[in-house]
Design a protein around this motif. Structure first.
Motif, PDB file in Angstrom:
ATOM      1  N   THR A  79      27.380  41.432  57.681  1.00  0.00           N
ATOM      2  CA  THR A  79      28.128  42.566  57.128  1.00  0.00           C
ATOM      3  C   THR A  79      29.508  42.131  56.656  1.00  0.00           C
ATOM      4  N   VAL A  80      30.108  41.208  57.392  1.00  0.00           N
ATOM      5  CA  VAL A  80      31.435  40.713  57.003  1.00  0.00           C
ATOM      6  C   VAL A  80      31.374  40.088  55.622  1.00  0.00           C
ATOM      7  N   TRP A  81      30.363  39.271  55.380  1.00  0.00           N
ATOM      8  CA  TRP A  81      30.220  38.625  54.071  1.00  0.00           C
ATOM      9  C   TRP A  81      30.067  39.663  52.967  1.00  0.00           C
ATOM     10  N   VAL A  82      29.321  40.719  53.235  1.00  0.00           N
ATOM     11  CA  VAL A  82      29.115  41.775  52.236  1.00  0.00           C
ATOM     12  C   VAL A  82      30.457  42.411  51.855  1.00  0.00           C
ATOM     13  N   TYR A  83      31.280  42.720  52.857  1.00  0.00           N
ATOM     14  CA  TYR A  83      32.565  43.368  52.574  1.00  0.00           C
ATOM     15  C   TYR A  83      33.568  42.391  51.963  1.00  0.00           C
ATOM     16  N   ILE A  84      33.466  41.128  52.312  1.00  0.00           N
ATOM     17  CA  ILE A  84      34.277  40.107  51.644  1.00  0.00           C
ATOM     18  C   ILE A  84      33.937  40.091  50.151  1.00  0.00           C
ATOM     19  N   SER A  85      32.656  40.213  49.840  1.00  0.00           N
ATOM     20  CA  SER A  85      32.219  40.227  48.444  1.00  0.00           C
ATOM     21  C   SER A  85      32.779  41.440  47.708  1.00  0.00           C
ATOM     22  N   TYR A  86      32.788  42.606  48.368  1.00  0.00           N
ATOM     23  CA  TYR A  86      33.370  43.796  47.746  1.00  0.00           C
ATOM     24  C   TYR A  86      34.831  43.550  47.372  1.00  0.00           C
ATOM     25  N   LEU A  87      35.584  42.987  48.322  1.00  0.00           N
ATOM     26  CA  LEU A  87      37.011  42.767  48.077  1.00  0.00           C
ATOM     27  C   LEU A  87      37.236  41.710  46.997  1.00  0.00           C
ATOM     28  N   ARG A  88      36.421  40.677  46.987  1.00  0.00           N
ATOM     29  CA  ARG A  88      36.564  39.642  45.958  1.00  0.00           C
ATOM     30  C   ARG A  88      36.391  40.235  44.561  1.00  0.00           C
ATOM     31  N   LYS A  89      35.409  41.114  44.416  1.00  0.00           N
ATOM     32  CA  LYS A  89      35.163  41.743  43.114  1.00  0.00           C
ATOM     33  C   LYS A  89      36.335  42.621  42.703  1.00  0.00           C
ATOM     34  N   LYS A  90      36.913  43.339  43.652  1.00  0.00           N
ATOM     35  CA  LYS A  90      38.027  44.226  43.324  1.00  0.00           C
ATOM     36  C   LYS A  90      39.283  43.429  42.998  1.00  0.00           C
ATOM     37  N   LEU A  91      39.527  42.354  43.717  1.00  0.00           N
ATOM     38  CA  LEU A  91      40.668  41.498  43.408  1.00  0.00           C
ATOM     39  C   LEU A  91      40.529  40.879  42.019  1.00  0.00           C
ATOM     40  N   ALA A  92      39.315  40.443  41.678  1.00  0.00           N
ATOM     41  CA  ALA A  92      39.067  39.867  40.354  1.00  0.00           C
ATOM     42  C   ALA A  92      39.255  40.912  39.260  1.00  0.00           C
ATOM     43  N   ALA A  93      38.801  42.128  39.517  1.00  0.00           N
ATOM     44  CA  ALA A  93      38.922  43.201  38.523  1.00  0.00           C
ATOM     45  C   ALA A  93      40.377  43.566  38.257  1.00  0.00           C
ATOM     46  N   LEU A  94      41.222  43.423  39.276  1.00  0.00           N
ATOM     47  CA  LEU A  94      42.640  43.734  39.138  1.00  0.00           C
ATOM     48  C   LEU A  94      43.436  42.577  38.522  1.00  0.00           C
ATOM     49  N   GLY A  95      42.796  41.423  38.363  1.00  0.00           N
ATOM     50  CA  GLY A  95      43.503  40.252  37.840  1.00  0.00           C
ATOM     51  C   GLY A  95      44.427  39.634  38.868  1.00  0.00           C
ATOM     52  N   ALA A  96      44.066  39.704  40.130  1.00  0.00           N
ATOM     53  CA  ALA A  96      44.917  39.195  41.204  1.00  0.00           C
ATOM     54  C   ALA A  96      44.990  37.676  41.171  1.00  0.00           C
ATOM     55  N   ASN A  97      46.137  37.137  41.594  1.00  0.00           N
ATOM     56  CA  ASN A  97      46.271  35.682  41.714  1.00  0.00           C
ATOM     57  C   ASN A  97      46.045  35.234  43.152  1.00  0.00           C
ATOM     58  N   VAL A  98      45.306  36.035  43.905  1.00  0.00           N
ATOM     59  CA  VAL A  98      44.913  35.673  45.264  1.00  0.00           C
ATOM     60  C   VAL A  98      43.393  35.723  45.371  1.00  0.00           C
TER      61      VAL A  98
END
Length: 209
Positions: A174-193
């Protein structure tokens, strides 16, 4: 300054140029940074900017002979917390240092920052580049945990306990699944993290160059 602060009971590391100071501040968890502006290699203004961009939140006291209002405003707008113009009495420096450390102990920010990303702890809003989105509860708690532990690897087990609780029925995957959600949102925002993963170690939040 090092001698006086040491005699005042503080543990002090001294950097002889701006680049060394920047690397020390990036790789150690200091309670306070005293920073001259006119430094060899990298000036103090650039160091403040780079540290704040990297998500470093330690209090910063600027020391400088540049005492105009414009210089003071520039330093504060870049993220410095206080400004002391040379020449100054060491007793005043010591008083300001102690006051800044007291504020650090009692102040809990409601906005966390890493790189160009901020997370509002009251509204659960993740913001970057003028764009924002509200995170669902579990995603927010996971993002908050990562931002509070920037640069530190957290194991999957630790994350599961701290976000989902000791009595959860959720599986480690489950942790990996939620990590994936956050990665997609950070990428969509153009984050440099990014959320970095290290096999058999865990996950950490890092600023990308």
């Amino acid at each position: 300054l090092t001698k006086g602060l040491t005699e005042g009971g503080f543990v002090v590391d001294l950097a002889d140029n701006g680049l060394n100071g920047y690397h020390l501040a990036m790789t150690s968890d200091y309670d306070l940074l005293i920073l001259d502006i006119m430094l060899p290699d990298v000036n103090g203004w650039d160091i403040v900017r780079m540290l704040r961009t990297a998500g470093k939140g330690m209090p910063i006291l600027l020391l400088t002979a540049l005492g105009t209002i414009e210089h003071r405003v520039k330093g504060l707008e870049l993220g410095a917390d206080d400004y002391l113009v040379k020449p100054f009495a060491f007793a005043e420096l010591l008083a300001r240092v102690r006051a800044m450390l007291r504020r650090k102990e009692t102040f809990t920010p409601n906005v966390l920052q890493c790189g160009n990303v901020t997370l509002n702890q009251h509204t659960c809003v993740l913001q970057c580049n003028g764009e924002s989105l509200t995170l669902p509860k579990l995603e927010y708690q996971l993002m908050e945990l990562l931002m509070l532990n920037q640069g530190m690897y957290l194991s999957t087990e630790d994350i599961l306990v701290k976000v989902w609780g000791y009595e959860t029925d959720a599986q480690l995957g489950t942790v990996w699944v939620y990590i994936s959600y956050l990665r997609k949102k950070l990428a969509a925002l153009g984050a440099n993290v990014t959320i970095q993963a290290k096999r058999n170690v865990g996950y950490t939040l890092e600023v990308t160059v």
